[in-house]
Scaffold this motif. Structure first.
Motif, mmCIF file in Angstrom:
data_model
loop_
_atom_site.group_PDB
_atom_site.id
_atom_site.type_symbol
_atom_site.label_atom_id
_atom_site.label_comp_id
_atom_site.label_asym_id
_atom_site.label_seq_id
_atom_site.Cartn_x
_atom_site.Cartn_y
_atom_site.Cartn_z
ATOM 1 N N LYS A 166 3.175 -4.517 -6.752
ATOM 2 C CA LYS A 166 3.136 -5.545 -5.715
ATOM 3 C C LYS A 166 4.510 -6.071 -5.333
ATOM 4 C CE LYS A 166 -1.446 -7.453 -6.295
ATOM 5 N NZ LYS A 166 -2.188 -8.691 -6.538
ATOM 6 N N LEU A 200 2.040 1.805 -3.467
ATOM 7 C CA LEU A 200 0.925 2.339 -4.253
ATOM 8 C C LEU A 200 0.777 3.844 -3.992
ATOM 9 C CD1 LEU A 200 -1.565 2.040 -6.084
ATOM 10 C CD2 LEU A 200 -2.835 1.292 -4.064
ATOM 11 N N ARG A 201 0.819 4.245 -2.742
ATOM 12 C CA ARG A 201 0.701 5.662 -2.377
ATOM 13 C C ARG A 201 1.834 6.477 -2.993
ATOM 14 N NH1 ARG A 201 1.491 5.255 2.783
ATOM 15 N NH2 ARG A 201 -0.620 4.582 3.161
ATOM 16 N N LYS A 225 -8.448 1.328 0.909
ATOM 17 C CA LYS A 225 -7.674 0.367 0.114
ATOM 18 C C LYS A 225 -6.194 0.728 0.150
ATOM 19 C CE LYS A 225 -11.444 -0.727 -3.083
ATOM 20 N NZ LYS A 225 -11.610 -2.158 -2.905
ATOM 21 N N GLU A 226 -5.897 1.999 -0.056
ATOM 22 C CA GLU A 226 -4.512 2.449 -0.090
ATOM 23 C C GLU A 226 -3.846 2.308 1.285
ATOM 24 O OE1 GLU A 226 -2.983 5.977 -2.586
ATOM 25 O OE2 GLU A 226 -2.992 6.748 -0.540
ATOM 26 N N ASN A 227 -4.626 2.401 2.353
ATOM 27 C CA ASN A 227 -4.088 2.272 3.701
ATOM 28 C C ASN A 227 -4.072 0.822 4.197
ATOM 29 O OD1 ASN A 227 -3.499 5.007 4.180
ATOM 30 N ND2 ASN A 227 -5.670 5.420 4.487
ATOM 31 N N GLY A 228 -4.505 -0.110 3.348
ATOM 32 C CA GLY A 228 -4.464 -1.520 3.707
ATOM 33 C C GLY A 228 -5.604 -1.967 4.594
ATOM 34 N N GLN A 239 0.826 -1.204 0.000
ATOM 35 C CA GLN A 239 0.000 0.000 0.000
ATOM 36 C C GLN A 239 0.866 1.262 0.000
ATOM 37 O OE1 GLN A 239 -0.645 -2.689 1.893
ATOM 38 N NE2 GLN A 239 -2.602 -3.326 1.072
ATOM 39 N N GLU A 240 1.986 1.225 0.711
ATOM 40 C CA GLU A 240 2.888 2.377 0.732
ATOM 41 C C GLU A 240 3.479 2.614 -0.659
ATOM 42 O OE1 GLU A 240 7.018 3.652 2.919
ATOM 43 O OE2 GLU A 240 5.607 2.400 4.020
ATOM 44 N N TRP A 250 -6.388 -3.882 -9.178
ATOM 45 C CA TRP A 250 -4.933 -3.750 -9.350
ATOM 46 C C TRP A 250 -4.612 -3.435 -10.805
ATOM 47 C CZ3 TRP A 250 -1.841 -2.603 -5.712
ATOM 48 C CH2 TRP A 250 -1.958 -3.138 -4.433
ATOM 49 N N GLN A 268 -6.171 10.974 -4.388
ATOM 50 C CA GLN A 268 -6.972 9.801 -4.033
ATOM 51 C C GLN A 268 -8.331 9.878 -4.716
ATOM 52 O OE1 GLN A 268 -7.083 9.451 0.264
ATOM 53 N NE2 GLN A 268 -5.265 8.141 0.240
#
Length: 121
Positions: free
Chosen positions: A61, A6-7, A34-37, A3-4, A46, A17
């Motif tokens: 990933k 992705l951010r 989603k982005e924060n898991g 997630q990090e 994805w 966002q």
């Protein structure tokens, strides 16, 4: 953490966002979870995210350490002769520009070598 990564990719592309939420046809708070898991990102999501960020799903990933590389230089060793090659996820456009610049520098280097040889004669 995926997630990090992705951010970070989203921020590198200057995307909000809210924009990412629209890509996934969801609201901003759902995307944020989603982005924060806190919420699962499904395979089809994805794919959409990767396309929007102009990377492959595997690039997003891929774990923080992409693998072990043998290295005889003790400066980088972890005492086992190996070090971890950290993936920084540099955009292809930057890599292409740097490769062009390296090529130009090599050409200039060769030119200057020839000039120096002519000067010595």
């Amino acid at each position: 953490m995926i997630q990090e990564k992705l951010r970070n990719l989203r921020k590198q592309k200057n995307m909000s966002q809210e924009t990412m939420a629209k890509i996934l046809s969801t609201d901003t708070s759902s995307y944020s979870r989603k982005e924060n898991g806190k919420s699962k990102i499904h395979d089809d999501e994805w794919e959409k995210l990767a396309k929007a960020l102009e990377v492959s799903v595997d690039d997003i990933k891929e774990s923080e350490f992409s693998g072990i590389v043998h290295n005889d230089n003790s400066t980088f060793n972890d005492n086992s002769g190996n070090y971890y090659n950290q993936n920084f996820n540099i955009p292809n456009s930057i890599i292409d520009n740097l490769q062009d610049y390296i090529k130009l520098l090599k050409e200039q280097n060769e030119f200057l070598k020839k000039e120096l040889e002519n000067f010595k004669k």
